[in-house]
Design an enzyme around this catalytic site. Structure first.
Site, mmCIF file in Angstrom:
data_model
loop_
_atom_site.group_PDB
_atom_site.id
_atom_site.type_symbol
_atom_site.label_atom_id
_atom_site.label_comp_id
_atom_site.label_asym_id
_atom_site.label_seq_id
_atom_site.Cartn_x
_atom_site.Cartn_y
_atom_site.Cartn_z
ATOM 1 N N ASP A 289 3.993 -0.437 -3.829
ATOM 2 C CA ASP A 289 2.616 -0.417 -4.330
ATOM 3 C C ASP A 289 2.505 -0.917 -5.767
ATOM 4 O OD1 ASP A 289 1.523 0.441 -1.929
ATOM 5 O OD2 ASP A 289 1.915 2.546 -2.373
ATOM 6 N N ASP B 273 -0.810 13.656 -10.944
ATOM 7 C CA ASP B 273 -0.166 12.598 -11.727
ATOM 8 C C ASP B 273 -1.164 11.759 -12.515
ATOM 9 O OD1 ASP B 273 2.442 13.237 -10.906
ATOM 10 O OD2 ASP B 273 2.123 12.193 -9.011
ATOM 11 N N SER C 123 4.919 12.168 0.251
ATOM 12 C CA SER C 123 4.057 11.227 -0.433
ATOM 13 C C SER C 123 3.155 10.630 0.630
ATOM 14 C CB SER C 123 4.897 10.145 -1.112
ATOM 15 O OG SER C 123 4.050 9.115 -1.553
ATOM 16 N N ARG D 136 -4.303 -1.879 -1.754
ATOM 17 C CA ARG D 136 -3.990 -2.204 -3.160
ATOM 18 C C ARG D 136 -4.725 -3.424 -3.685
ATOM 19 N NH1 ARG D 136 -2.570 2.556 -1.542
ATOM 20 N NH2 ARG D 136 -1.052 3.594 -2.856
HETATM 21 N N1 ARG Z 1 5.836 2.043 2.776
HETATM 22 C C1 ARG Z 1 4.446 1.796 2.970
HETATM 23 C C2 ARG Z 1 4.041 0.527 2.301
HETATM 24 O O1 ARG Z 1 4.740 0.051 1.482
HETATM 25 C C3 ARG Z 1 3.604 2.965 2.565
HETATM 26 C C4 ARG Z 1 3.448 3.209 1.126
HETATM 27 C C5 ARG Z 1 2.654 4.414 0.908
HETATM 28 N N2 ARG Z 1 2.382 4.635 -0.488
HETATM 29 C C6 ARG Z 1 2.519 5.826 -1.055
HETATM 30 N N3 ARG Z 1 2.292 5.887 -2.317
HETATM 31 N N4 ARG Z 1 2.893 6.866 -0.387
HETATM 32 O O2 ARG Z 1 3.019 -0.027 2.564
#
Ligand code: ARG
Length: 437
Positions: free
Chosen positions: A124, A14, A175, A95
């Site tokens: 995110d 991506d 993911s 992040r």
């Molecule tokens: N749901 C979790 C969070 O918001 C994990 C997110 C994981 N991110 C991803 N792009 N798979 O912190």
């Protein structure tokens, strides 16, 4: 020289396609930034070369693992981070530091925009953009997948047409996001919350059922809330997390499976593993139980929950988070000492604690003859402690009313204002005395 975009680059399909896609759609040159927070996998230099091959005008890599552990994971440990009482904020912690480097790189290389590869459905995107808003409020943000119709199918096609040097392995149905604090897995068959996770998802931990029978014991030494030694051997924050990922991971510690409330309003099913984080938090929390004054400890537990929500919600760089951090930092001055953990069968259990700052007083707590606790002072304490309840009971609780009061009610005194009726209830409630402690 401000017609540039700094893209948070992972080296995957991506974000590799996003380099050319952003240039085509915006006319701006793209600088790729790969930040190593301990996600493992490919070599950073390899990732850098791929970014250039995909058309980036510049590519920067930053190994920030030490800083990440020191300035992001240690605050999370001090806060006993746990969103919805369990998730130790794995992705939510990375992040802010990636955003910090996006802004810094934009400043250094003269860019007016930063970009990330998030979709419009998750947390995110919020975390990146809220952090950038706080650190570089003049910068614009763009998310090609969300804002420029860069769908998965288009990305695959684009990569083929432009012959981008991407290893087109079979696309994982999940993911996955990971860093030194742990791993987050979502989507694929996990989207049915009734489906149990399969063993393949886990890479930080062994199956607890296959871990050793007896488990292992480990002693963690903390100084002001930070792990400084493991089994007597000095460690940096990063080493502490890495070491415990191995020790606790081998015993199957740190697996989580929950339905989570995302900031964007939806519920999602998440599978995590964070062995080091869970072991450290378990130990740290118990050391606080030993060393913090009761009310500091209680208030801290409430604020920890708020802290975890703020960080989950992308407000790492916010005034409230900073203010709670100041409270937490003050509490940690006395959080020093040793915790012994037994790691076994998927659990980290505290089996011993000691501290020069301990508030645990054997002489006060012992049941044995010769204890210094003044039992008699409890009596007066309890009388005053329960006095408001006693007064209110006379007014509110019919069971508390004596026979006299009932007869008063029968003669119509109950229609008096409540306080007066209580006044009229002659017998005060007596406190039951037993030998229980
Ligand atoms: N749901 C979790 C969070 O918001 C994990 C997110 C994981 N991110 C991803 N792009 N798979 O912190």
């Amino acid at each position: 020289m401000t017609d540039r975009i700094v893209l948070a680059y992972s080296g995957g399909l991506d974000t590799s396609v996003a380099i050319g896609w952003l240039k085509e759609r915006t006319g701006k040159d793209v600088v790729a930034l790969a930040v190593d927070v301990g996600q493992g996998g490919e070599d950073l230099e390899e990732i850098r070369q791929r970014a250039l091959a995909c058309g980036a005008v510049d590519a920067v890599v930053a190994d920030v693992k030490e800083e990440f552990a020191r300035d992001y994971l240690m605050p999370a440990l001090k806060a006993n981070a746990a969103y919805q009482r369990s998730y130790p904020l794995v992705s939510a912690l990375s992040r802010p530091i990636i955003s910090k480097y996006l802004v810094q790189t934009a400043r250094e290389l003269g860019a007016d925009t930063v970009a990330h590869g998030c979709t419009g459905q998750g947390n995110d995107q919020v975390r990146f953009e809220a952090a950038v808003a706080a650190l570089g409020p003049d910068l614009a943000t763009i998310a090609p997948i969300r804002d420029l119709e860069l769908t998965r199918d288009r990305a695959i096609e684009y990569a083929a047409v432009h012959q981008l040097p991407i290893k087109q392995s079979k696309k994982s149905p999940y993911s996955i996001d990971q860093n030194v604090w742990g791993k987050a897995v979502e989507t694929g068959f996990l989207e049915d919350p009734w489906n149990a996770p399969i063993e393949d998802l886990y890479t930080y931990s062994k199956n607890p059922a296959e871990a050793s029978r007896e488990g292992v014991e480990v002693t963690i030494t903390f100084k002001q809330g930070i792990p400084v030694a493991i089994d007597g051997q000095a460690v940096t924050p990063l080493q502490a997390v890495e070491r415990l990922n191995v020790l606790a991971g081998n015993e199957g510690v740190g697996r989580l499976d929950l339905v989570e409330d995302r900031l964007v309003g939806i519920k999602s099913r998440e599978v995590y593993e964070a062995p080091g984080a869970i072991a450290l938090i378990t130990a740290h929390e118990e050391l606080e139980n030993l060393t913090l004054e009761r009310d500091v400890n209680r208030t801290k537990r409430d604020l920890e929950n708020r802290w975890s929500q703020l960080v989950y919600d992308g407000l790492w760089f916010s005034g409230l988070k900073r203010a709670i951090d100041a409270f937490i930092e003050e509490t940690q001055q006395v959080v020093s000492g040793d915790i012994r953990l037994h790691l076994q069968g998927g659990r980290a259990t505290v089996t011993g604690r000691r501290s020069a700052q301990s508030l645990y007083d054997f002489n006060l707590v012992t049941y044995d003859e010769g204890g210094t606790f003044d039992h008699k002072s409890s009596k007066g304490f309890i009388e005053l402690w329960s006095l408001p309840s006693k007064i209110a009971a006379r007014r509110d609780n019919p069971l508390a009313l004596s026979q006299d009061a009932v007869s008063i009610e029968a003669t119509g005194a109950a229609s008096l204002p409540a306080a007066e009726a209580a006044e009229a209830a002659a017998e005060p409630v007596t406190v039951e005395r037993t030998q229980e402690r």
